[in-house]
Design a protein around this motif. Sequence first.
Motif, PDB file in Angstrom:
ATOM      1  N   GLN A  21       0.892  -1.298  -0.150  1.00  0.00           N
ATOM      2  CA  GLN A  21      -0.086   0.030  -0.003  1.00  0.00           C
ATOM      3  C   GLN A  21       1.006   1.374   0.106  1.00  0.00           C
ATOM      4  OE1 GLN A  21      -2.342  -0.275   3.414  1.00  0.00           O
ATOM      5  NE2 GLN A  21      -3.743  -2.103   2.585  1.00  0.00           N
ATOM      6  N   SER A  22       0.654   2.085  -0.867  1.00  0.00           N
ATOM      7  CA  SER A  22       1.341   3.470  -0.729  1.00  0.00           C
ATOM      8  C   SER A  22       0.947   4.304   0.117  1.00  0.00           C
ATOM      9  CB  SER A  22       1.076   4.114  -2.299  1.00  0.00           C
ATOM     10  OG  SER A  22      -0.115   4.346  -2.401  1.00  0.00           O
ATOM     11  N   ASN A  23      -0.215   3.991   0.847  1.00  0.00           N
ATOM     12  CA  ASN A  23      -0.459   4.849   2.038  1.00  0.00           C
ATOM     13  C   ASN A  23       0.169   4.435   3.176  1.00  0.00           C
ATOM     14  OD1 ASN A  23      -2.170   2.857   2.243  1.00  0.00           O
ATOM     15  ND2 ASN A  23      -4.195   3.870   2.419  1.00  0.00           N
ATOM     16  N   PHE A  24       1.252   3.983   3.470  1.00  0.00           N
ATOM     17  CA  PHE A  24       1.549   3.280   4.836  1.00  0.00           C
ATOM     18  C   PHE A  24       1.895   4.462   5.713  1.00  0.00           C
ATOM     19  CE2 PHE A  24       5.090   2.810   7.325  1.00  0.00           C
ATOM     20  CZ  PHE A  24       4.737   1.736   8.218  1.00  0.00           C
ATOM     21  N   GLN A  25       1.358   4.130   7.110  1.00  0.00           N
ATOM     22  CA  GLN A  25       1.434   5.044   8.193  1.00  0.00           C
ATOM     23  C   GLN A  25       2.148   4.229   9.233  1.00  0.00           C
ATOM     24  OE1 GLN A  25      -2.595   6.431   9.039  1.00  0.00           O
ATOM     25  NE2 GLN A  25      -2.562   7.526   7.355  1.00  0.00           N
ATOM     26  N   PRO A  26       3.372   4.624   9.683  1.00  0.00           N
ATOM     27  CA  PRO A  26       3.676   4.013  10.773  1.00  0.00           C
ATOM     28  C   PRO A  26       2.845   4.095  12.255  1.00  0.00           C
ATOM     29  CG  PRO A  26       5.039   6.158  10.631  1.00  0.00           C
ATOM     30  CD  PRO A  26       3.942   6.082   9.367  1.00  0.00           C
ATOM     31  N   GLY A  27       3.101   3.116  13.041  1.00  0.00           N
ATOM     32  CA  GLY A  27       2.275   3.169  14.397  1.00  0.00           C
ATOM     33  C   GLY A  27       2.525   1.863  15.168  1.00  0.00           C
ATOM     34  N   VAL A  28       1.812   2.190  16.361  1.00  0.00           N
ATOM     35  CA  VAL A  28       2.084   1.062  17.345  1.00  0.00           C
ATOM     36  C   VAL A  28       0.776   0.010  17.147  1.00  0.00           C
ATOM     37  CG1 VAL A  28       1.404   0.787  19.761  1.00  0.00           C
ATOM     38  CG2 VAL A  28       2.643   2.788  19.219  1.00  0.00           C
ATOM     39  N   TYR A  29       1.212  -1.118  17.400  1.00  0.00           N
ATOM     40  CA  TYR A  29       0.129  -2.267  17.323  1.00  0.00           C
ATOM     41  C   TYR A  29       0.205  -3.164  18.609  1.00  0.00           C
ATOM     42  CZ  TYR A  29       4.302  -5.255  16.120  1.00  0.00           C
ATOM     43  OH  TYR A  29       5.449  -5.843  15.881  1.00  0.00           O
ATOM     44  N   LEU A  30      -0.915  -3.756  18.754  1.00  0.00           N
ATOM     45  CA  LEU A  30      -1.100  -4.683  19.745  1.00  0.00           C
ATOM     46  C   LEU A  30      -1.336  -5.950  18.967  1.00  0.00           C
ATOM     47  CD1 LEU A  30      -3.244  -2.854  22.221  1.00  0.00           C
ATOM     48  CD2 LEU A  30      -0.964  -3.270  22.403  1.00  0.00           C
ATOM     49  N   SER A  31      -0.830  -7.199  19.664  1.00  0.00           N
ATOM     50  CA  SER A  31      -1.059  -8.398  18.939  1.00  0.00           C
ATOM     51  C   SER A  31      -1.096  -9.665  20.054  1.00  0.00           C
ATOM     52  CB  SER A  31       0.010  -8.981  17.917  1.00  0.00           C
ATOM     53  OG  SER A  31       1.371  -9.032  18.512  1.00  0.00           O
ATOM     54  N   THR A  32      -1.951 -10.637  19.710  1.00  0.00           N
ATOM     55  CA  THR A  32      -2.315 -11.590  20.641  1.00  0.00           C
ATOM     56  C   THR A  32      -2.139 -13.085  19.669  1.00  0.00           C
ATOM     57  OG1 THR A  32      -3.205 -12.788  22.480  1.00  0.00           O
ATOM     58  CG2 THR A  32      -4.704 -11.689  20.958  1.00  0.00           C
ATOM     59  N   ALA A  54       1.166 -12.148  23.965  1.00  0.00           N
ATOM     60  CA  ALA A  54       1.023 -10.911  23.762  1.00  0.00           C
ATOM     61  C   ALA A  54       2.051 -10.059  23.508  1.00  0.00           C
ATOM     62  CB  ALA A  54       0.125 -10.396  24.976  1.00  0.00           C
ATOM     63  N   ALA A  55       1.744  -9.006  22.319  1.00  0.00           N
ATOM     64  CA  ALA A  55       3.053  -8.066  22.358  1.00  0.00           C
ATOM     65  C   ALA A  55       2.550  -6.772  21.985  1.00  0.00           C
ATOM     66  CB  ALA A  55       3.755  -8.639  20.993  1.00  0.00           C
ATOM     67  N   ILE A  56       3.495  -5.861  22.215  1.00  0.00           N
ATOM     68  CA  ILE A  56       3.146  -4.555  21.850  1.00  0.00           C
ATOM     69  C   ILE A  56       4.176  -3.890  21.032  1.00  0.00           C
ATOM     70  CG2 ILE A  56       4.355  -3.528  23.928  1.00  0.00           C
ATOM     71  CD1 ILE A  56       2.011  -1.027  23.498  1.00  0.00           C
ATOM     72  N   GLY A  57       4.148  -3.441  19.682  1.00  0.00           N
ATOM     73  CA  GLY A  57       5.195  -3.046  19.003  1.00  0.00           C
ATOM     74  C   GLY A  57       4.826  -1.774  18.280  1.00  0.00           C
ATOM     75  N   TYR A  58       5.828  -1.707  17.231  1.00  0.00           N
ATOM     76  CA  TYR A  58       6.023  -0.401  16.580  1.00  0.00           C
ATOM     77  C   TYR A  58       6.411  -0.701  15.175  1.00  0.00           C
ATOM     78  CZ  TYR A  58       6.400   4.336  15.422  1.00  0.00           C
ATOM     79  OH  TYR A  58       6.185   5.729  14.332  1.00  0.00           O
TER      80      TYR A  58
END
Length: 174
Positions: A21-32, A54-58
């Motif tokens: 995607q050309s509209n990428f935006q960096p950001g925080v994510y949560l995953s499980t 569980a994880a928190i990432g960027y």
Amino acid sequence: MRFKLSAVVLGLLAAAPAFAQSNFQPGVYLSTDIGRASISSKYVDDSGDATLSAAIGYQYTPALGFEVYTRGLSLNPFRGAFAEAGYYPDSHYGIAVLGTARLDQHFSLYGRAGIGRTNMRANRNALGDRDETDPIVGVGAGYHFNRNWSLNLEGSYLTKTEVTLLTFGVRYQF
């Protein structure tokens, strides 16, 4: 034929950023994630047990992200008076870098490399628990519904404690 197939695969991986995607935006994510942990050990039942994480990432760029994670391994030790005294991995936490190759708008492949601490439980009360520094490596595939939601399937390996993980999870990026 083998050369042609290798050339096609390498060409697709090299072109993966063009599909992204050309509209990428960096950001925080949560995953499980939920999955199975298995190990070959004389101290642990090797049938495989449930693992939760569980994880928190960027997500820094479309191809590079970092995360802090924790995993419960839930491995069952051999218990009983005749089992040899020893240690088994019980949980793991750490940090990892993730490299991602977007194949198209929905699919991606990624690799994980990190370092963490594995809690080693004693199978006898007389032995104290201990921690081990434990590298982790893994590969996975993701399906992205949109910018925020995705599903992941990953195979990981804790190299020092020799634990194999197969997990399925969900990720939300803010």
